[in-house]
Design a protein around this motif. Structure first.
Motif, mmCIF file in Angstrom:
data_model
loop_
_atom_site.group_PDB
_atom_site.id
_atom_site.type_symbol
_atom_site.label_atom_id
_atom_site.label_comp_id
_atom_site.label_asym_id
_atom_site.label_seq_id
_atom_site.Cartn_x
_atom_site.Cartn_y
_atom_site.Cartn_z
ATOM 1 N N LEU A 7 0.692 -1.196 -0.110
ATOM 2 C CA LEU A 7 0.000 -0.133 0.178
ATOM 3 C C LEU A 7 0.933 1.270 0.025
ATOM 4 C CD1 LEU A 7 -2.830 1.319 0.341
ATOM 5 C CD2 LEU A 7 -2.692 0.949 2.508
ATOM 6 N N LEU A 8 2.085 1.200 0.913
ATOM 7 C CA LEU A 8 2.717 2.266 0.786
ATOM 8 C C LEU A 8 3.674 2.709 -0.499
ATOM 9 C CD1 LEU A 8 4.372 2.029 4.536
ATOM 10 C CD2 LEU A 8 2.914 3.750 3.826
ATOM 11 N N GLU A 9 3.768 1.397 -1.256
ATOM 12 C CA GLU A 9 4.473 1.524 -2.436
ATOM 13 C C GLU A 9 3.425 2.199 -3.499
ATOM 14 O OE1 GLU A 9 5.569 -2.632 -3.143
ATOM 15 O OE2 GLU A 9 7.157 -2.575 -1.633
ATOM 16 N N LYS A 10 2.322 1.672 -3.379
ATOM 17 C CA LYS A 10 1.262 2.052 -4.392
ATOM 18 C C LYS A 10 0.944 3.873 -4.105
ATOM 19 C CE LYS A 10 -3.066 0.841 -6.339
ATOM 20 N NZ LYS A 10 -4.470 1.395 -5.220
ATOM 21 N N TYR A 11 0.920 3.970 -2.767
ATOM 22 C CA TYR A 11 0.591 5.430 -2.534
ATOM 23 C C TYR A 11 1.650 6.387 -2.878
ATOM 24 C CZ TYR A 11 -0.678 9.486 0.163
ATOM 25 O OH TYR A 11 -0.782 10.776 0.277
ATOM 26 N N THR A 12 2.885 5.963 -2.644
ATOM 27 C CA THR A 12 3.970 7.093 -2.998
ATOM 28 C C THR A 12 4.631 6.764 -4.242
ATOM 29 O OG1 THR A 12 5.629 5.532 -1.994
ATOM 30 C CG2 THR A 12 4.762 6.932 -0.656
ATOM 31 N N GLY A 13 4.446 5.596 -4.676
ATOM 32 C CA GLY A 13 5.132 5.313 -6.096
ATOM 33 C C GLY A 13 6.472 4.849 -5.868
ATOM 34 N N ALA A 14 6.862 4.565 -4.606
ATOM 35 C CA ALA A 14 8.397 3.862 -4.590
ATOM 36 C C ALA A 14 8.286 2.544 -4.989
ATOM 37 C CB ALA A 14 8.647 3.939 -3.020
ATOM 38 N N LYS A 15 9.339 1.990 -5.573
ATOM 39 C CA LYS A 15 9.644 0.676 -5.707
ATOM 40 C C LYS A 15 9.076 -0.420 -4.780
ATOM 41 C CE LYS A 15 11.961 -2.398 -8.823
ATOM 42 N NZ LYS A 15 13.397 -2.638 -9.609
ATOM 43 N N HIS A 16 9.984 -0.006 -3.596
ATOM 44 C CA HIS A 16 9.919 -1.038 -2.540
ATOM 45 C C HIS A 16 9.724 -0.302 -1.044
ATOM 46 C CE1 HIS A 16 12.170 -4.056 -4.848
ATOM 47 N NE2 HIS A 16 12.948 -2.819 -5.282
ATOM 48 N N ALA A 17 8.884 -0.733 -0.388
ATOM 49 C CA ALA A 17 8.570 -0.032 0.957
ATOM 50 C C ALA A 17 8.921 -1.428 2.256
ATOM 51 C CB ALA A 17 7.264 0.414 1.276
ATOM 52 N N VAL A 18 9.617 -1.186 3.290
ATOM 53 C CA VAL A 18 9.592 -2.029 4.398
ATOM 54 C C VAL A 18 9.136 -1.358 5.611
ATOM 55 C CG1 VAL A 18 11.360 -3.423 5.941
ATOM 56 C CG2 VAL A 18 11.694 -3.003 3.194
ATOM 57 N N VAL A 19 8.023 -2.053 6.484
ATOM 58 C CA VAL A 19 7.468 -1.175 7.505
ATOM 59 C C VAL A 19 8.465 -1.730 8.663
ATOM 60 C CG1 VAL A 19 5.252 -0.896 6.757
ATOM 61 C CG2 VAL A 19 5.772 -2.975 7.630
ATOM 62 N N TYR A 27 6.559 16.813 -3.840
ATOM 63 C CA TYR A 27 7.731 17.811 -4.452
ATOM 64 C C TYR A 27 7.611 17.504 -5.968
ATOM 65 C CZ TYR A 27 12.044 19.755 -5.122
ATOM 66 O OH TYR A 27 13.338 20.445 -5.598
ATOM 67 N N ASP A 28 7.283 18.682 -6.634
ATOM 68 C CA ASP A 28 7.350 18.496 -8.118
ATOM 69 C C ASP A 28 6.384 17.526 -8.631
ATOM 70 O OD1 ASP A 28 8.645 20.657 -9.423
ATOM 71 O OD2 ASP A 28 10.459 19.694 -9.683
ATOM 72 N N GLY A 29 5.272 17.509 -7.996
ATOM 73 C CA GLY A 29 4.256 16.607 -8.255
ATOM 74 C C GLY A 29 4.251 15.201 -8.037
ATOM 75 N N LYS A 30 5.557 14.746 -7.386
ATOM 76 C CA LYS A 30 5.872 13.482 -7.160
ATOM 77 C C LYS A 30 5.714 13.189 -5.424
ATOM 78 C CE LYS A 30 9.384 11.051 -9.094
ATOM 79 N NZ LYS A 30 10.319 10.539 -9.789
ATOM 80 N N TYR A 31 5.139 12.123 -5.173
ATOM 81 C CA TYR A 31 5.026 12.005 -3.449
ATOM 82 C C TYR A 31 6.416 11.650 -2.840
ATOM 83 C CZ TYR A 31 -0.158 11.784 -3.261
ATOM 84 O OH TYR A 31 -1.365 11.990 -2.951
ATOM 85 N N GLU A 91 16.120 10.794 3.059
ATOM 86 C CA GLU A 91 14.885 11.823 3.268
ATOM 87 C C GLU A 91 14.342 11.642 4.375
ATOM 88 O OE1 GLU A 91 12.439 12.812 0.036
ATOM 89 O OE2 GLU A 91 11.530 14.414 1.033
ATOM 90 N N ASP A 92 14.645 12.195 5.816
ATOM 91 C CA ASP A 92 13.892 11.591 6.827
ATOM 92 C C ASP A 92 12.343 12.431 6.609
ATOM 93 O OD1 ASP A 92 12.567 11.929 9.412
ATOM 94 O OD2 ASP A 92 14.448 12.225 10.417
ATOM 95 N N ALA A 93 11.395 11.739 6.266
ATOM 96 C CA ALA A 93 10.229 12.427 5.993
ATOM 97 C C ALA A 93 9.164 11.889 7.093
ATOM 98 C CB ALA A 93 9.652 11.779 4.588
ATOM 99 N N ALA A 94 9.622 11.837 8.347
ATOM 100 C CA ALA A 94 8.872 11.547 9.679
ATOM 101 C C ALA A 94 7.717 12.612 9.426
ATOM 102 C CB ALA A 94 9.697 11.624 10.771
ATOM 103 N N HIS A 95 7.857 13.713 9.304
ATOM 104 C CA HIS A 95 6.780 14.865 9.016
ATOM 105 C C HIS A 95 5.888 14.756 7.697
ATOM 106 C CE1 HIS A 95 9.370 17.255 12.131
ATOM 107 N NE2 HIS A 95 9.067 16.135 12.501
ATOM 108 N N SER A 96 6.476 14.195 6.690
ATOM 109 C CA SER A 96 5.978 14.506 5.390
ATOM 110 C C SER A 96 5.311 13.505 4.705
ATOM 111 C CB SER A 96 7.269 15.281 4.495
ATOM 112 O OG SER A 96 8.129 14.112 4.429
ATOM 113 N N ILE A 97 4.773 12.424 5.144
ATOM 114 C CA ILE A 97 3.948 11.654 4.445
ATOM 115 C C ILE A 97 2.737 12.335 3.750
ATOM 116 C CG2 ILE A 97 2.643 10.560 6.219
ATOM 117 C CD1 ILE A 97 2.656 8.090 4.707
ATOM 118 N N GLY A 98 2.510 12.165 2.667
ATOM 119 C CA GLY A 98 1.400 12.672 1.984
ATOM 120 C C GLY A 98 1.986 14.013 1.309
ATOM 121 N N THR A 99 2.943 14.431 1.466
ATOM 122 C CA THR A 99 3.596 15.740 0.698
ATOM 123 C C THR A 99 4.125 15.383 -0.653
ATOM 124 O OG1 THR A 99 4.268 17.052 2.683
ATOM 125 C CG2 THR A 99 5.439 17.451 0.654
#
Ligand SMILES: Cc1ncc(COP(=O)(O)O)c(C=O)c1O
Length: 398
Positions: free
Chosen positions: A53-65, A175-179, A165-173
């Motif tokens: 779900l995090l991969e789909k939401y952000t567009g990242a190739k890989h996510a590890v919770v 940058y230049d149209g990319k999550y 990128e320490d995005a502890a504050h910024s999920i949902g942000t």
């Protein structure tokens, strides 16, 4: 002139409001309860569902919770190859974990200064602090606003550095149209309750790089693999066999937490929209208030703001930051200060860091406080907060 509550006047509101608060729904509770009734409370299907779900939401190739945002940063540094003798550049205007992750790996945090208007790390200061020992940059999206990713990526590419990128504050942000999550070499999230989405404690590490991904996976689960192709001692003895091929930790997120995270992620855009609405109202209300400075946004960042910071222009006010903070408390608006410059702490002092390293960050720190910002705030809560700030600023203006 209204009499301040701290001087015996009527507070702007009866009940105390805090700077941040989670929003947990019945759906979240149901999602957690369903896991508790299932066969897996950890290492089960909800973990990979949250990752996909995090991969789909952000567009990242890989996510590890992982178990929290600090563990995420530690895994990121391990994957980046940060070790003894290395230097890692970060900002002092952050939670300690952004620098501690370098210390965990035996490396030295190096503090670059911030921009006086956005309070984010200044790319030119990063450049000025690069040495032949620099291995990585931990750039923090302070308050949720993305750092200048284009400029920082370019610097990192020129010098062969890994950008975390320490995005502890910024999920949902975006940058230049990319999550955020899909841009830096490695991005880390935190799901602590004051953050935009929460699962109690939790975090995630995201990357587009297959090799970094393998290292992150190993780091968060003891360096142990069950995959045949990664075994060093083949042939192995049987189906029970696994190998520890590097040093790792138990930083796993449970299925209980993953289920809550999945449920919360279903409302992230709603939460973002409400946060943006409140930020717009605050910006409008404070832009012409003498003595109050509003954080500047860069146009590239479509910010899901985690914290709303006002900065006191202390030359224009007769009070100290402490007096303003206490006056807000008396009005029943409980603020917080984010953050004490990391290298001011006794632990860092003992490591040899001294005050004065980053003059801009220290100057910003002197005047800031975070006022309430969370999606469950009502319009009345927002107006009360504005009322309190304006009332106190009007009282203390020179
Ligand atoms: C900028 C930043 N980085 C990292 C962390 C660490 O996250 P956690 O509390 O989930 O370990 C935090 C937490 O507040 C943070 O604000």
């Amino acid at each position: 002139m209204e009499k301040l509550a701290i001087h015996g006047g009527e507070p702007v509101r009866k009940e105390k409001i805090f700077y941040g608060k989670q929003w947990v729904t019945e759906e979240d509770i149901e999602a957690v309860a369903a896991v508790l009734r299932s066969d897996y409370v950890t290492c089960g299907p909800k973990v990979s569902e949250a990752e996909r779900l995090l991969e789909k939401y952000t567009g990242a190739k890989h996510a590890v919770v992982v178990s929290n945002g600090t563990a995420a940063l530690h895994c990121a540094c391990i994957a980046a190859g940060v070790g003894h003798g290395d230097e890692v550049i970060t900002t002092p205007l952050t939670f300690a974990a952004s620098a501690n992750c370098a210390l965990y790996c035996g490396a030295t945090p190096v503090f670059a200064d911030v921009d006086m208007e956005t309070y984010n790390i200044d790319p030119e200061s990063i450049r000025a602090h690069i040495t032949d020992k620099t291995k990585a940059v931990v750039a923090v999206d302070f308050t949720g606003q993305a750092v200048k990713l284009k400029e920082i990526k370019k610097i990192c590419e020129e010098h062969g550095l890994i950008l975390i990128e320490d995005a502890a504050h910024s999920i949902g942000t975006k940058y230049d149209g990319k999550y955020v999550g899909s841009i830096a070499d490695i991005t880390t999230f935190s799901f602590h309750p004051v953050k935009t989405v929460t699962c109690g404690e939790g975090g995630a590490v995201l990357t587009n790089d297959d090799e970094l991904y393998k290292k992150i996976v190993l780091a968060h689960t003891h360096g142990i693999t069950h995959e045949d192709e990664l075994f060093e001692d083949a042939p192995h003895e049987g189906p029970w066999y696994y190998e520890e091929i590097s040093l790792g930790y138990n930083y796993r997120l449970t299925d209980i937490q993953s289920a809550m995270l999945i449920s919360q992620m279903g409302r992230i855009e709603q939460y973002k929209a409400r946060r943006q609405e409140i930020v717009k109202r605050y910006d409008e209300a404070f832009k012409d208030v003498p003595g109050i400075i509003v954080q500047k946004e860069i146009p590239e960042s479509d910010t899901c703001r985690h914290l709303y910071i006002i900065r006191l222009d202390l030359d224009k006010l007769t009070c100290t930051r402490r007096e303003f903070f206490d006056a807000m408390s008396a009005e029943h608006v409980q603020c917080q200060v984010h953050y004490v410059p990391v290298y001011w702490f006794p632990h860092y002092r003992r490591l040899g860091y001294e005050k004065g390293l980053c003059p801009n960050a220290e100057e910003v720190y002197k005047g800031i406080m975070s006022i309430p910002l969370y999606p469950k705030m009502t319009d009345a809560d927002v107006e009360d907060t504005i009322h309190a700030v304006k009332k106190i600023a009007a009282y203390y203006i020179k």
